[in-house]
Design an enzyme around this catalytic site. Structure first.
Site, PDB file in Angstrom:
ATOM      1  N   GLY A 256      54.374  65.641 104.523  1.00  0.00           N
ATOM      2  CA  GLY A 256      53.437  65.844 103.419  1.00  0.00           C
ATOM      3  C   GLY A 256      53.013  64.498 102.853  1.00  0.00           C
ATOM      4  N   PHE A 257      54.008  63.683 102.473  1.00  0.00           N
ATOM      5  CA  PHE A 257      53.781  62.334 101.951  1.00  0.00           C
ATOM      6  C   PHE A 257      52.931  62.337 100.697  1.00  0.00           C
ATOM      7  CE2 PHE A 257      53.841  61.308 106.744  1.00  0.00           C
ATOM      8  CZ  PHE A 257      55.217  61.166 106.761  1.00  0.00           C
ATOM      9  N   GLY A 485      60.359  68.157 105.615  1.00  0.00           N
ATOM     10  CA  GLY A 485      61.042  67.326 106.586  1.00  0.00           C
ATOM     11  C   GLY A 485      62.246  66.611 105.987  1.00  0.00           C
ATOM     12  N   GLN A 657      66.678  59.832 104.667  1.00  0.00           N
ATOM     13  CA  GLN A 657      65.565  59.575 103.740  1.00  0.00           C
ATOM     14  C   GLN A 657      65.384  58.078 103.530  1.00  0.00           C
ATOM     15  OE1 GLN A 657      63.380  62.111 101.899  1.00  0.00           O
ATOM     16  NE2 GLN A 657      64.008  62.588 103.963  1.00  0.00           N
ATOM     17  N   LYS A 720      69.696  61.696  91.752  1.00  0.00           N
ATOM     18  CA  LYS A 720      68.395  61.051  91.579  1.00  0.00           C
ATOM     19  C   LYS A 720      67.645  61.202  92.898  1.00  0.00           C
ATOM     20  CE  LYS A 720      70.250  57.487  88.461  1.00  0.00           C
ATOM     21  NZ  LYS A 720      70.517  56.026  88.366  1.00  0.00           N
ATOM     22  N   GLY A 723      63.837  60.244  98.213  1.00  0.00           N
ATOM     23  CA  GLY A 723      62.778  60.376  99.204  1.00  0.00           C
ATOM     24  C   GLY A 723      61.848  59.178  99.302  1.00  0.00           C
ATOM     25  N   GLU A 724      61.589  58.526  98.196  1.00  0.00           N
ATOM     26  CA  GLU A 724      60.533  57.516  98.194  1.00  0.00           C
ATOM     27  C   GLU A 724      61.016  56.102  97.932  1.00  0.00           C
ATOM     28  OE1 GLU A 724      56.666  59.524  96.436  1.00  0.00           O
ATOM     29  OE2 GLU A 724      58.434  60.483  95.626  1.00  0.00           O
TER      30      GLU A 724
HETATM   31 MO1  MOS Z   1      55.325  62.412  96.954  1.00  0.00          MO
HETATM   32  S1  MOS Z   1      53.796  61.042  97.063  1.00  0.00           S
HETATM   33  O1  MOS Z   1      55.429  62.653  95.305  1.00  0.00           O
HETATM   34  O2  MOS Z   1      54.929  63.789  97.816  1.00  0.00           O
END
Ligand code: MOS
Length: 758
Positions: A256-257, A485, A657, A720, A723-724
Site C-alpha cells: 500500500g505504502f 504485507g 518491517q 510503537k 512500519g515506517e
Molecule cells: Mo503509511 S504512508 O501511513 O500507509
C-alpha cells in the site's frame, strides 16, 4: 550475496531480553500465518475475484497534463465487437456528491468523469467496459482523444509559493522556538545547505484493482484498501447510500505504502461502471495508469541553516521547506516534522511553503514528512559535524533531546542512546576516519561510512474489535483490520490469543472485511497500536466476564478471588494470589450453562497522555558504501539499524518491517525519481523499467537490532509503530557514507553516478 542478505534467513539472535513470556503468543517470532496461502497462490487478492457475468473495464487516460478533452471517438470504440459501453462525461451514473467536495483531511478530490477538464497526466478521461480485457483495452485505444492543451506548471519553481494552512494531516506549517537569527549570529560555526528530493510514486506491487457489483442499491466491492470504514464512508457519500449497504472485501494487499489509504479515483470508476452496465465490473489499472490518480510523494527543496558553538552544541536549527501540491487539492509533505522532535537547540524554526502544479495530488507515502525531512536534516548534521571536526555520532549525542524540543514535553520513552550504542557496536563505527576519501577496499573501490538518526511518531487511531470464548475452549476475534504485507494477520492474532489466554491453534481470527468492526486505518505505522489495542481490549472484556462468572460462583476454585484478580493463559483462569487454584474456561462456561461469552473492545488516543507526553519511536542507522572511483557506481555494502519502538509483538515481523524500511531508504537514496517532461507534464518513466526500485541484488547485508524499550504510557499494549521508521535514518546515512567515501556531497536525491562524476 551472502547468507545474511536474505532477511527471512536471519537468525532470531537479537531478541530483546524477556520478550518471550512463557505461555504467551506475544513476543514469539512466528512466521506469517498467511504465508503458505500466498506462496501456493491460494490467497485471493482483489483482482482474483470474478463474480459470474463480470465485465472488464479499461481506463483511457489523458496524454496531456493541463487543458480539456475536445474529442473522443466513442463510435469507433462502440463499434468494437466486445465493447459493451463507453463511460465518459455525460454518459456516466450521476453521483450524489461532487467528488471535488471536501469534508475532511482524508477526503481527496477525485476525477470521476464529471467534465472534460484535464488536471494532470494519466488522469482518467473515459472507461471502456467490454466482455474481455482485450476488447476493453482495444476499445480504450480506439477512443483516440483530442485535446486543447495548456502549458502545464511542472517543477518547484513553476508557481508562486504560499504557506499552506496545514501540512500532513493538520500539522502546523510553521513552528518556531527561540531566535534562530540570534543563534546563528552567536555560533562559532555555521552551515547552510539546500537539499532536493524528487517526486516519488508508491509503486505497490498490486495495482489499485476493484471488482464491483451492485444488487439494487447495495454495493459489493473487492478492493485493496488500508482503511475499510473510511473507504465505505467515502463511497457511501459519492453514491448516496448508507455505508452499511457497502460491503468491501480486502483480505490481502500487495503493498500500500500510503497509496491505498483512501479509495483512488479508478476504484470509484469501477463502481460507477458496474452501475452503468448493471453487471459486475473488474477494473485493474496498468502500471502506467498508477502514475497520476493514485497519489505520490511530493517533491521538496529544503534549506537547512545550522549554528553550533565550539563545544559542538547547536545554537540554531533552521529548516525551510518548499514542496508542491496539485492545482486542485491540498496535501503537503510535512518535511519539517522530524526537525521539531529530534535535536535539542535553543532556537528552532521550521517553515513549509508550497507551489501548485499540474500533477495528481500528492499523498501519504512511506513515512510522509519524516522520510524527506530527515534526508536534509541528517545530511546537514553530518556537514556540521565535519565543519566542527567532530565524529557525527558524538555530534548527535552532544545535541540529544532529553525532552521534545519546542513543546518541552517529556518523552513517554526514548531508548535512542541505546540505539546509537548498539548500532555503532554492531556496525564497528568506532575508529572510522573523520576525513572523507580515506579508505579503499582490496578491489580499489572507495569505501565510506555514514549514519543517521531514525524517528517516527507513535500514532494511534480509533479502532474496535469483537471477541468470544466458546464452551469448547476455542475463541474467535474479529475486526476490520488490514494486512498490506506487514504481518497483521499474524501479529494481531498473537495479541488475540494472548488476550484470550488460548493457544493460536484454538483461535479463529477474522479480518479484512468491512462487515467486521471498524479497526481504523492501517497507516501512520499505527495499526498494531490501534487494531491490536482494540483486540487486546475486546479479549480483556471476555476474560473479565469469565472471571466474574467464576469468582462469584461458590463451586469454582476461583470463588472470592475478585479483589486479587485472575490471569488467563492456556485456556484457564488462575488466581493471581494463588497459582495453585485455577479452572478451565470450559468448566466455567459449562457450570454457568453458557455456550459462549462475547466481548467488545476499542482503542484510541488518550488525550491526557497526548497532552503530557511526546511519543515517538527512535533508531540509529549505519551504512557502508563502496564507490567505483572511475565510474561512480555506488553500492551499499552494509546497513545496520538499531531501533527502539516499545514492546515487540513478533520479533521476526518487526525485524522484517525494519529491513523493509531500510530498503525503502536505499531506494530513496539511490534509485527512485519520477521524471516529468516540463514542457508537457508527461512522465518520462511511468513504468517499472525506468522508475528504479531496488531489486534483491541491490540489497546489501542487513542487520536490524531490536532495542529493548518499555513504555507504560503510549497505549495499552506499549507498542510503537515499526512500519515506517526504517526509512527515516537510512537515506541520510547512505548520503553521508557516499560523501565519506568520495568527498563529494550530493544534495539532490537520488544519488546517481553522474552526480559523483560531474
Ligand atoms: Mo503509511 S504512508 O501511513 O500507509
Amino acid at each position: 550475496m551472502t547468507a545474511t542478505s536474505k532477511p527471512s534467513n536471519m537468525p532470531a539472535s537479537n531478541l530483546p531480553a524477556g520478550a518471550i513470556r512463557h505461555g504467551s503468543s506475544i513476543g514469539q517470532p512466528l512466521t506469517r500465518r498467511d504465508g503458505p496461502l500466498k506462496v501456493t497462490g491460494q490467497a485471493r487478492f482483489s483482482a482474483d475475484n470474478l463474480p459470474p457475468g463480470t465485465l472488464h473495464a479499461a481506463l483511457c487516460v489523458a496524454r496531456i497534463a493541463r487543458g480539456r478533452v475536445t474529442g473522443l471517438d466513442v463510435a469507433a470504440a462502440e463499434a468494437h465487437p466486445g465493447v459493451v459501453a463507453v463511460m465518459r462525461p455525460g454518459h456516466a451514473p450521476a453521483l450524489a456528491k461532487d467528488p471535488d467536495a471536501k469534508d475532511g483531511p482524508f477526503t481527496f478530490r477525485l476525477d470521476l468523469l464529471q467534465n472534460d477538464r484535464v488536471r494532470y497526466a494519466n488522469q482518467p478521461i473515459a472507461v471502456v467496459i467490454a466482455e474481455t480485457l482485450e476488447a476493453a483495452t482495444e476499445g480504450a485505444r480506439l477512443l483516440a482523444p483530442t485535446y486543447a492543451a495548456e502549458t502545464p506548471r511542472i517543477g518547484l519553481d513553476a508557481g508562486a509559493a504560499f504557506t499552506p494552512d496545514s501540512v500532513g494531516v493538520g500539522a502546523p506549517p510553521v513552528e518556531t522556538d527561540g531566535d534562530v537569527e540570534a543563534g546563528l549570529a552567536a555560533a562559532s560555526r555555521t552551515i547552510a545547505a539546500t537539499y532536493e528530493t524528487p517526486a516519488q510514486y508508491h509503486n505497490a506491487m498490486e495495482p489499485h484493482a476493484a471488482v464491483a457489483s451492485w444488487d439494487g442499491n447495495r454495493l459489493t466491492l473487492f478492493m485493496p484498501t488500508q482503511a475499510l470504514a473510511m473507504s465505505q464512508a467515502r463511497l457511501a457519500g459519492l453514491f448516496g447510500i448508507s455505508p452499511d449497504d457497502i460491503h468491501i472485501e480486502s483480505p490481502y494487499l500487495g503493498g500500500g505504502f500510503g497509496s491505498k489509504g483512501v479509495p483512488a479515483g479508478p476504484q470509484v470508476l469501477a463502481c460507477m461502471a458496474a452501475k452503468l452496465v448493471g453487471r459486475p465490473v473488474k477494473l485493474v489499472p496498468t502500471r502506467t495508469q498508477m502514475y497520476g490518480p493514485m497519489g505520490h510523494r511530493g517533491p521538496t527543496r529544503q534549506t537547512l541553516r545550522l549554528g553550533a558553538d565550539a563545544s559542538g552544541k547547536l545554537t540554531a536549527l533552521d529548516h525551510h521547506i518548499r514542496t508542491a501540491s496539485s492545482s486542485f487539492d491540498d496535501f503537503f509533505e510535512p518535511a519539517g516534522r522530524a526537525t521539531s522532535t529530534l535535536y535539542a537547540s535553543p532556537a528552532i524554526a521550521i517553515r513549509h511553503e508550497a507551489v501548485r502544479l499540474d500533477t495528481g495530488t500528492p499523498l501519504f507515502m512511506r513515512a510522509p514528512g519524516e522520510a524527506t525531512g530527515s534526508v536534509a536534516l541528517e545530511s546537514a548534521l553530518d556537514e556540521m559535524a565535519h565543519e566542527l571536526g567532530m565524529d557525527p555520532l558524538e555530534f548527535r549525542l552532544a545535541n540529544y533531546a532529553e525532552v521534545e524540543p519546542i513543546t518541552g514535553k517529556p518523552f513517554s520513552s526514548k531508548a535512542l542512546r541505546d540505539c546509537y550504542r548498539r548500532g555503532a557496536e554492531a556496525f564497528g563505527w568506532a575508529g572510522r576516519p573523520l576525513q572523507p576519501r580515506q579508505t579503499r577496499d582490496k578491489d580499489g573501490f572507495l569505501v565510506g561510512t555514514g549514519m543517521g538518526t531514525a524517528t517516527f511518531p507513535a500514532l494511534i487511531f480509533e479502532g474496535m474489535a469483537r471477541a468470544e470464548i466458546r464452551a469448547d475452549g476455542t475463541g474467535t476475534v474479529e475486526l476490520g483490520a488490514i494486512d498490506m504485507g506487514q504481518g497483521s494477520w499474524t501479529a494481531l492474532a498473537q495479541i488475540a490469543a494472548d488476550g484470550l489466554g488460548i493457544g493460536m491453534d484454538a483461535l479463529t481470527f477474522r479480518m479484512g472485511s468491512s462487515d467486521l468492526p471498524n479497526a481504523g486505518i492501517a497507516g501512520g505505522s499505527g495499526h498494531t497500536a490501534t487494531a491490536g489495542g482494540a483486540v487486546h481490549a475486546a479479549a480483556g472484556d471476555v476474560i473479565r466476564q469469565l472471571a466474574e462468572l467464576a469468582t462469584n460462583d461458590p463451586a469454582s476454585p476461583l470463588y472470592g478471588a475478585g479483589n486479587a484478580g485472575v490471569t488467563a493463559a492456556d485456556g484457564r483462569l488462575t488466581r493471581r494470589d494463588d497459582p495453585g487454584r485455577s479452572e478451565s474456561f470450559t468448566d466455567i462456561l459449562r457450570r454457568a450453562g453458557r455456550s459462549r461469552i462475547e466481548g467488545q473492545g476499542k482503542a484510541g488516543a488518550d488525550p491526557a497522555a497526548q497532552a503530557s507526553y511526546a511519543m515517538h519511536a527512535h533508531g540509529a542507522v549505519f551504512a557502508e558504501v563502496k564507490v567505483d572511483p572511475d565510474l561512480g557506481q555506488i553500492r551499499v555494502s552494509r546497513l545496520v539499524g538499531a531501533f527502539a519502538a516499545g514492546r515487540v509483538i513478533n520479533p521476526r515481523l518487526v525485524r522484517s518491517q525494519y529491513y523493509g524500511g531500510m530498503i525503502w531508504g536505499l531506494s530513496f537514496a539511490l534509485h527512485e525519481r519520477a521524471e516529468m517532461d516540463p514542457r508537457t507534464g508527461r512522465f518520462l518513466n511511468d513504468n517499472l523499467a525506468e522508475y528504479h526500485v531496488p531489486v534483491n541484488a541491490d540489497v546489501p547485508a542487513m542487520e536490524a537490532i531490536l532495542v529493548h524499550e518499555d513504555d507504560a504510557v503510549v497505549n495499552n499494549l506499549g507498542v510503537k509503530g515499526v512500519g515506517e521508521i526504517g526509512i527515516t535514518g537510512t537515506v541520510g546515512a547512505i548520503a553521508n557514507a557516499v560523501w565519506h567515501a568520495t568527498g563529494v556531497r550530493v544534495r539532490e536525491m537520488p544519488i546517481t553516478l553522474d552526480k559523483l562524476l560531474g
